[in-house]
Design a protein around this motif. Sequence first.
Motif, PDB file in Angstrom:
ATOM      1  N   ASN B   3      98.738  41.166  48.485  1.00  0.00           N
ATOM      2  CA  ASN B   3      99.543  40.656  49.194  1.00  0.00           C
ATOM      3  C   ASN B   3      98.953  40.004  50.363  1.00  0.00           C
ATOM      4  OD1 ASN B   3     101.348  41.880  47.835  1.00  0.00           O
ATOM      5  ND2 ASN B   3     100.606  44.287  48.502  1.00  0.00           N
ATOM      6  N   GLU B   4      99.371  38.652  50.092  1.00  0.00           N
ATOM      7  CA  GLU B   4      99.137  37.171  51.823  1.00  0.00           C
ATOM      8  C   GLU B   4      99.565  38.124  52.650  1.00  0.00           C
ATOM      9  OE1 GLU B   4      98.995  33.571  50.919  1.00  0.00           O
ATOM     10  OE2 GLU B   4      97.522  33.971  50.011  1.00  0.00           O
ATOM     11  N   LEU B   5     101.051  38.614  53.024  1.00  0.00           N
ATOM     12  CA  LEU B   5     101.988  39.269  53.626  1.00  0.00           C
ATOM     13  C   LEU B   5     102.346  40.179  53.428  1.00  0.00           C
ATOM     14  CD1 LEU B   5     104.061  36.703  55.545  1.00  0.00           C
ATOM     15  CD2 LEU B   5     104.751  38.629  54.878  1.00  0.00           C
ATOM     16  N   ASP B   6     102.893  41.510  54.581  1.00  0.00           N
ATOM     17  CA  ASP B   6     102.882  42.522  54.323  1.00  0.00           C
ATOM     18  C   ASP B   6     103.409  42.807  55.186  1.00  0.00           C
ATOM     19  OD1 ASP B   6     103.088  45.248  52.636  1.00  0.00           O
ATOM     20  OD2 ASP B   6     101.985  45.618  52.508  1.00  0.00           O
ATOM     21  N   ILE B   7     104.925  43.204  55.476  1.00  0.00           N
ATOM     22  CA  ILE B   7     105.879  43.478  57.200  1.00  0.00           C
ATOM     23  C   ILE B   7     106.693  44.373  56.852  1.00  0.00           C
ATOM     24  CG2 ILE B   7     105.256  41.613  58.549  1.00  0.00           C
ATOM     25  CD1 ILE B   7     107.592  40.895  58.453  1.00  0.00           C
ATOM     26  N   PHE B   8     106.329  45.888  57.654  1.00  0.00           N
ATOM     27  CA  PHE B   8     108.106  46.341  57.941  1.00  0.00           C
ATOM     28  C   PHE B   8     108.030  46.354  58.975  1.00  0.00           C
ATOM     29  CE2 PHE B   8     109.721  50.389  58.270  1.00  0.00           C
ATOM     30  CZ  PHE B   8     110.667  50.805  57.763  1.00  0.00           C
ATOM     31  N   VAL B   9     109.535  46.251  59.121  1.00  0.00           N
ATOM     32  CA  VAL B   9     109.873  46.099  60.676  1.00  0.00           C
ATOM     33  C   VAL B   9     111.121  46.775  60.794  1.00  0.00           C
ATOM     34  CG1 VAL B   9     110.783  44.404  62.791  1.00  0.00           C
ATOM     35  CG2 VAL B   9     109.559  44.080  60.970  1.00  0.00           C
ATOM     36  N   GLY B  10     111.689  47.858  61.208  1.00  0.00           N
ATOM     37  CA  GLY B  10     112.882  48.903  61.430  1.00  0.00           C
ATOM     38  C   GLY B  10     113.138  48.633  62.798  1.00  0.00           C
ATOM     39  N   VAL B  51      99.123  51.932  49.606  1.00  0.00           N
ATOM     40  CA  VAL B  51     100.478  52.472  50.002  1.00  0.00           C
ATOM     41  C   VAL B  51      99.595  52.142  51.305  1.00  0.00           C
ATOM     42  CG1 VAL B  51     102.110  54.282  50.927  1.00  0.00           C
ATOM     43  CG2 VAL B  51     101.738  53.159  48.269  1.00  0.00           C
ATOM     44  N   SER B  54      98.091  49.436  53.627  1.00  0.00           N
ATOM     45  CA  SER B  54      99.281  49.162  53.788  1.00  0.00           C
ATOM     46  C   SER B  54     100.696  49.262  55.315  1.00  0.00           C
ATOM     47  CB  SER B  54     100.619  48.707  52.802  1.00  0.00           C
ATOM     48  OG  SER B  54     102.133  48.677  53.420  1.00  0.00           O
ATOM     49  N   ASP B  55     100.192  50.799  54.740  1.00  0.00           N
ATOM     50  CA  ASP B  55     100.972  51.694  56.080  1.00  0.00           C
ATOM     51  C   ASP B  55     100.119  50.972  57.581  1.00  0.00           C
ATOM     52  OD1 ASP B  55     103.015  53.667  57.148  1.00  0.00           O
ATOM     53  OD2 ASP B  55     101.271  54.892  57.035  1.00  0.00           O
ATOM     54  N   ASP B  58     100.170  48.260  58.916  1.00  0.00           N
ATOM     55  CA  ASP B  58     101.694  47.544  59.531  1.00  0.00           C
ATOM     56  C   ASP B  58     101.767  48.306  60.989  1.00  0.00           C
ATOM     57  OD1 ASP B  58     103.923  46.636  58.556  1.00  0.00           O
ATOM     58  OD2 ASP B  58     104.549  48.168  59.310  1.00  0.00           O
ATOM     59  N   HIS B  59     100.927  49.780  60.782  1.00  0.00           N
ATOM     60  CA  HIS B  59     101.179  50.186  62.525  1.00  0.00           C
ATOM     61  C   HIS B  59     100.537  50.377  63.128  1.00  0.00           C
ATOM     62  CE1 HIS B  59     104.141  53.441  61.632  1.00  0.00           C
ATOM     63  NE2 HIS B  59     103.304  53.861  60.069  1.00  0.00           N
ATOM     64  N   ARG B  61      99.426  46.490  63.916  1.00  0.00           N
ATOM     65  CA  ARG B  61     100.283  45.242  64.050  1.00  0.00           C
ATOM     66  C   ARG B  61     100.880  45.670  64.719  1.00  0.00           C
ATOM     67  NH1 ARG B  61     100.149  43.031  59.025  1.00  0.00           N
ATOM     68  NH2 ARG B  61     102.569  44.146  59.132  1.00  0.00           N
ATOM     69  N   THR B  62     101.914  46.611  64.658  1.00  0.00           N
ATOM     70  CA  THR B  62     102.754  47.483  65.504  1.00  0.00           C
ATOM     71  C   THR B  62     102.115  47.455  67.342  1.00  0.00           C
ATOM     72  OG1 THR B  62     103.419  48.221  63.713  1.00  0.00           O
ATOM     73  CG2 THR B  62     105.033  48.489  66.018  1.00  0.00           C
TER      74      THR B  62
END
Lengths: 1015, 366
Positions: B3-10, B51, B54-55, B58-59, B61-62
């Motif tokens: 995964n080059e890019l993997d984001i989640f934005v809520g 998972v 990735s999670d 993501d956190h 980064r946030t």
Amino acid sequence: MPGKLKVKIVAGRHLPVMDRASDLTDAFVEVKFGNMTFKTDVYHKSLNPQWNSEWFKFEVDDEDLQDEPLQITVLDHDTYSANDAIGKVYIDIDPLLYSEAATVISGWFPIYDTIHGIRGEINVVVKVDLFNDLNRFRQSSCGVKFFCTTSIPKCYRAVIIHGFVEELVVNEDPEYQWIDRIRTPRASNEARQRLISLMSGELQRKIGLKVLEMRGNAVVGYLQCFDLEGESGLVVRAIGTACTLDKLSSTAAFLPACNSPSKEMKEIPFNEDPNPNTHSSGPSTPLKNQTYSFSPSKSYSRQSSSSDTDLSLTPKTGMGSGSAGKEGGPFKALLRQQTQSALEQRGGSPHRFCRNREFPFFTLTAFPPGFLVHVGGVVSARSVKLLDRIHNPAFVGIMGNTRSYKLLDWNSFNSDEPETRDAWWAEIRQEIKSHAKALGCHAVVGYSESTSICEEVCILSASGTAAVLNPRFLQDGTVEGCLEQRLSWQPGFFSIGQEENLPAGCGFCHIPYDELNMPFPAHLTYCYSCRKQKVPDVLFTTIDLPTDATVIGKGCLIQARLCRLKKKAQAEANATAISNLLPFMEYEVHTQLMNKLKLKGMNALFGLRIQITVGENMLMGLASATGVYLTALPTPGGIQIAGKTPNDGSYEQHISHMQKKINDTIAKNKELYEINPPEIPEEIIGSPIPEPRQRSRLLRSQSESSDEVIELDLSHGKKDAFVLEIDDTDAMEDVHSLLTDVPPPSGFYSCNTEIMPGINNWTSEIQMFTSVRVSRLSNINLTNQTLNKNFNDLCENLLKSLYFKLRSMIPCCLCHVNFTVSLPEDELIQVTVTAVAITFDKHQAVQTTKTHVEKSLQRAVSVEKASPLTEGHFRQRSAPACANSTVGVVKMTPLSFIPGAKITKYLGIINMFFIRETTSLREEGGVSGFLHAFIAEVFAMVRAHVAALGGNAVVSYIMKQCVFMENPNKNQAQCLINVSGDAVIFVRESELEIISTQQPIASCQPACGGGEIAT
Amino acid sequence: MTNELDIFVGNTTLIDEDVYRLWLDGYSVSDAVGLRVRSGILEQTGATAGVLQSDTMDHYRTFHMLERLLHTPPKLLHQLVFQIPPSRQALLIERYYAFDEAFVREVLGKKLSKGTKKDLDDISTKTGVTLKSCRRQFDNFKRVFKVVEEMRGSLAGNIQQHFLLSDRLARDYAAVVFFANNRFETGKKKLQYLTFGDLAFCAELMIQNWTPGAVGEQPPDPPPYSQVDDMDVDLDKEFLQDLKELKVLVADKDLLDLHKSLVCTALRGKLSVFPEMEANFKNLSRGLVNIASKLTHTKDVRDLFVDLVEKFIEPCRSDRWPLNDVRLFLNQYSASVHSLDGFRHQALWDRYMVTLRSCLLRMYHD
């Protein structure tokens, strides 16, 4: 002089430091509309300037008001050198142009720069004074309301649903102009943003004009898309459904505090209906065999979703090449015949059809009760085109910043050229229309269009659900043909209506056509609900589950995923290769869907969306749908595996092992989704209807790739038969991949429709999100299998991640899960998912399922309808959660409603396009950091616009495009995002209750009590 | 396939409290993933390591994006990019500004401008707090110090207003700022037994009673010198100057004797350590008064806590005074001065002794 636009710049805050020496900024603002510009004073040395400007007044035509965005630029004053731009705000003033929407735009807007992102905020007030213009030749269409929502908006009632409106506008892409080589990336991005804003404004105005022509006053299910064709230009196109809407009076809107808003909305038209007879029988009418059903047993899928493999090349000479000539085979011809016969048989007049309404399409996916009489199957068409430069000499002056250039729509300008974007779409729509007719249906609902572009090849796709509609809602001409038919059915119609007297909720499943003259083969049985009409064994549709449908258990998201390698090629050769691959892809996608549906023990798919994406060296297919068990349809048979080499003992053992695994999975799924249909004695149902002869012939014409179809054909007599033959490793892979799909963790459900069938007790917590993944395929020698596996893993892992991330919301359901696949580069796969997680009350779910188990049925009505009712129970709990904060909370959801709340006002459409670029990718946290920040900023800008309109939510939100390009070697990346939705004001049910108790209305009480008991 | 890019934005920014803690504690993503795996989260949720990775990314980064805003918490409240419920905002801020006891004891009273990498490295090794976390905590101290150091008005109040901290945490920061500004020595070995809580308690009392802000309540209009001196951050120079007057209590032999007899009369039979007290009275009194009279020197101000321990706490402790006896003694010792007719600085004595008595009682433990 029909309008005066007034703008006031109040203040700024959190501005960036522009002067390193003082750590401060000397900011001023330019306000531009059309070619007029005003400036505020310079506010010296502050990061929180207070301009408090006078009212800047623009006196403009309403045509300009519709097309032009208001452009606000914040700059840093510099005495000695050029002023530095801090950033811009584009404000679409369209919502101010119709009386019922917003009256003022006022609030804090993020100041956006395409290179730096959000840099502080600016407080702006915008007003419009409109003067009535009686000029009937006017070009504006002020006053036509636009809704992204694909159902009748909650505080309106549909008087007439006129039908399909479409338009497209073409221009050169500023990014590909010669001037782009000498201007800064910022200037280029801003030119693009502005151009697209202008084009969408114009497009919307033109659609509005069409609506006015049709005597409508609104567009529902408005979907606008961009095709970035690169060198060949930029296409902005839109489709929608023209309607005449009536706003429900506010008392009416508030009255049903205790009742469900949606239900009430939809019933009001009935109450006003002069003919109650129609009302009562409307939705329930088990209309005769005339309706058509699509039972996609493996074989005949090819027909209904007849993918258009026809390739029409567009040589540079501009010579039109008829696509019809190349499409082919006996299959097609057959279809044509059927179309013809269907029309003749019906006695309808196709000519009149064409004259009155060219395309009887509806972009709606949910309908007022009674509107949808019968549902046929999915109809879809695809066509591969070569992009040619949209040559247009009139565009020379395009880069001038003034409004001297006019946008031209292709068809008006190049009317002598046969090959236009418009003509391409017309061709596809024609195809869809004929497919629908072949399915015995006069209309297509849940209609949508999409494109996939790679270099100069473009796949145009359209799909929808063939349906028979109740003409009462349509303008007279539209369904005249249908009306005639109805008249001829009248006797049966009435007798059945009175006999049953109860809406069985199965009417839409009944097949419409004469079973002796079926256009394609299908297993037919008598309806399991009413036992009177014939139904297919499986039903595929692109719409939401009708509110009166009865389902058993819960639904679930079903996806088919597929990749096919393709040789790199140029132009025509490439297009031909793609065209040749398409039918196989569609076939396999369909097979996968069928298999997975059976594996889930379900018999119908709703919200089906098949996306085919084209890349340099591969094609990707992704189909998403929500599987349900419709009580009206027969219990699906299992899946049987047949081996090819029966003498090999170990092989046999392996097969039986697999078979056991599959059977176990089906059993497990039935338990998981609570599918426990009542046992029905076989004799009541009767034997399957024998199938027409032509079946095998049909199949052969298109099934070179898969022998198992013939296998299937042999087995059609058995009810329980769905045979997968494992004849090679490929098939083995398929079976394996079937079993690799892991169900969501307990407490989690997912669907891609608006609401989850079987869950009816939503609580108010919602979380909308977008997740993006880009994967690099590492293997150089890729095979279809590894590719498939990679793609499958990518999607599955993405879903798993979502389940994990949202685990704190359990029990919850992911609704409106929308996957988008793109292939930005050779070895890159990008998957974008937008969905909303909604919590529900597990406790109550247990209760309801219990009662439903007793009844063995669950009315889907309750799914949507009961939700606001049940919210009453936990209202008290959820209400205090929303504490006040300094920044007003704006909810975003892809759904058309907000659980536990009632939408009281629609403020206008939000349609925004942003570009973000960076030349310091590493410093911004790499590609993930860059895109994460950008998407967060896009959300912020949407929320800010909604808040400025006075709203507190966006419904029917959709991210239509997310184009991401990177060049890590140069430390650069660029991303384009296009989002839209409806800005609304909602009121919590709990607050509504207060209102209703303050003005007690007697009539409300019984309804309230009744509702409470019902849940 | 990677995964080059993997984001989640809520739309509502997701905050995972556990991951936030790991991030604040300065763990790298891979360490954090390891710790989360060990917490048994995989078994609970059925997730895979991928998972989790990735999670966590993501956190992180946030949090990284939020960090800039956390430096000026009011911005977090007004910004539009991250939609975070108020309760979560408060949690983010509170946790970000929270600090480790071990860390704060190392830097308390030290000059905050320094904080070189080497210093923090040493602290990190000594306390076991990761360098990253040390850096954050140190920077927080420095940032808060810089913002409020020049401000007038209540120190804790200013901190609360500008950093939106809870009452408790704002008062702790006030203590940190107060210690840093006055450079009180707290690192000596004999002071190691004191907790941050002890010292913060003392700081609060000193801020209340010994700074110019403390007397601000008595004269209604702000005295002219307060423009020069900060209200809450510095000790009241005039007060320190006046403290010299207390010297008479030990310098005048009659007064000292009289004071002793008054105390002894009152406490006779009430203390278990009466003989020791009687024998030590002059030493203890001399200690306490001398501390007061020397506070005009910056050096002696810095050594205040060292002196208190050496001159009073250690002698008492070596004679095994129970806490209650210390309390009785200090009460009587303070009160008896009011009966000394020849002593004119009653108010000054009270201002000094009320604070000092509470501090000593708090500091009197093992």
